[in-house]
Design an enzyme around this catalytic site. Sequence first.
Site: not given
Ligand SMILES: [Fe+2]
Length: 302
Positions: A12, A59, A193, A240
């Site tokens: 995303h 977020h 990431h 995530e």
């Molecule tokens: Fe994220």
Amino acid sequence: MARIIAGVASSHVPAIGAAIDNHQTEEPYWKRVFSGFERSKEWMAKTRPDVAIVVYNDHASAFSVEIVPTFALGCAAEFPPADEGWGPRPVPVVKGHPELAAHIAQSVILDEFDLTIVNKMEVDHGLTVPMNLLFGSPKEWPCPVIPLAVNVVLYPPPTAHRCFMLGRAIRKAVESYPQDLRVVIFGTGGMSHQISGPRAGLINSKFDKAFLDNLTRDPKKLTRISHLEFMREAGAEGIEMVMWLIMRGALDDQVDEVYRFYTVPASNTAVGHIILENRRKGGAKSKVKRAAARAKVDRIRG
Ligand SMILES: [Fe+2]
């Protein structure tokens, strides 16, 4: 009866949303990413689900550090796009499915998963970017959406195993809903990431590709990955990926992988995507058809 027909996982990355909003999808850097979702959009247009359950993480848009629910189910009639600092994204308001959401809440909570019920919520890029990647940029989203926000931002997030088992409980909930509905469930976020610290920019393609392989063939193996292992191998934000296991837990043990796509980098992040279909009950594909589907996937991977 309602049933989950397929699961989709997708990164995303917020910069993907910015590329769409700023009309940069044809630029060479972004074309490489977006071209990987052309077949996915075709698949979604053909599949035409009645409802989508989108597992994602907020977020700090709907929830601040003052309240951080582990699992928060959106039961509202609509979810407007959140202002993430530069105005809300120019995407349609997400329409909910309050009846099915309330049913899932009841079933899952009585199954001893203590969800937070959210009756008012804005949704950020964590939800809207995967929607764009699979549905394109329509004037209205083509189906109602039930958002399920998972805490992967503030320690401790839920374990991989807990997420998988929540997926199981969601499947049971959907299958006990009396109306005939074809439901697709999304797991979003990832893949490897890390956005800050000395390891910022970390990408681990070997880990990501093994995760994709096991998501199809041996998801239970993935439920044994600890938080530390996710962080060590896939970076701090790689955690995530536990959200993908909610999607996978909601599917049958045996699934057909109909498509996958993986590319690096996109804004310092590995972009991963997979589409898994449940085999039809009472009308399973023949062995020959399944072998042909597998060969097609191998060709796409190659
Ligand atoms: Fe994220």
